[in-house]
Design an enzyme around this catalytic site. Structure first.
Site, PDB file in Angstrom:
ATOM      1  NE  ARG A 125      -1.916   1.716   3.673  1.00 48.87           N
ATOM      2  CZ  ARG A 125      -2.408   1.719   4.899  1.00 48.87           C
ATOM      3  NH1 ARG A 125      -3.638   1.317   5.135  1.00 48.87           N
ATOM      4  NH2 ARG A 125      -1.665   2.116   5.902  1.00 48.87           N
ATOM      5  CB  CYS A 154      -1.265   6.118   2.697  1.00 47.31           C
ATOM      6  SG  CYS A 154      -2.549   7.170   3.391  1.00 47.31           S
TER       7      CYS A 154
END
Length: 124
Positions: free
Chosen positions: A102, A104
């Site tokens: 991920r 972000c």
């Protein structure tokens, strides 16, 4: 072979893009807003918006015959990085195992005034 993924169980695209595209067994889910597909509203607060965006991603994945376990990478765009911990707590509920890679980021703005947008890549 390329296949467009579309479902009424997730918000319709607000521009010239698809909810998702499958190519050679990989499904690319477009940046997904926390919009309720039934009535076009957005819930208040980062926790509810995270849940709505993730549920929308789940609907797109389901249309492609996939689940959250098939996601290999996500990108989360936050209007305010101060919401990271609250977003992360809800996000984690969707990945009790097989956590994807991920990224972000805090961005200047998210479409429609949303607090976040999430995209995903999943594999068959």
């Amino acid at each position: 072979m390329r296949k467009t993924i579309a479902t009424a169980k997730a918000p319709a695209a607000i521009g010239p893009y698809s909810q998702g595209v499958e190519l050679n067994g990989t499904v690319y889910v477009s940046g997904t807003l926390p919009v309720n597909p039934a009535d076009g509203t957005m819930p208040a607060g980062i926790e509810l918006q995270t849940r709505q965006a993730m549920d929308n991603i789940g609907a797109i994945l389901n249309e492609a015959g996939l689940t959250f376990n098939d996601i290999v990478k996500t990108t989360v765009l936050l209007a305010d990085l101060k919401d990271f911990a609250a977003m992360n707590a809800v996000y984690a509920e969707y990945f009790p195992q097989n956590k994807p890679a991920r990224a972000c980021f805090q961005v200047a703005a998210v479409p429609k005034g949303a607090l976040l947008e999430i995209e995903a890549i999943a594999g068959k």
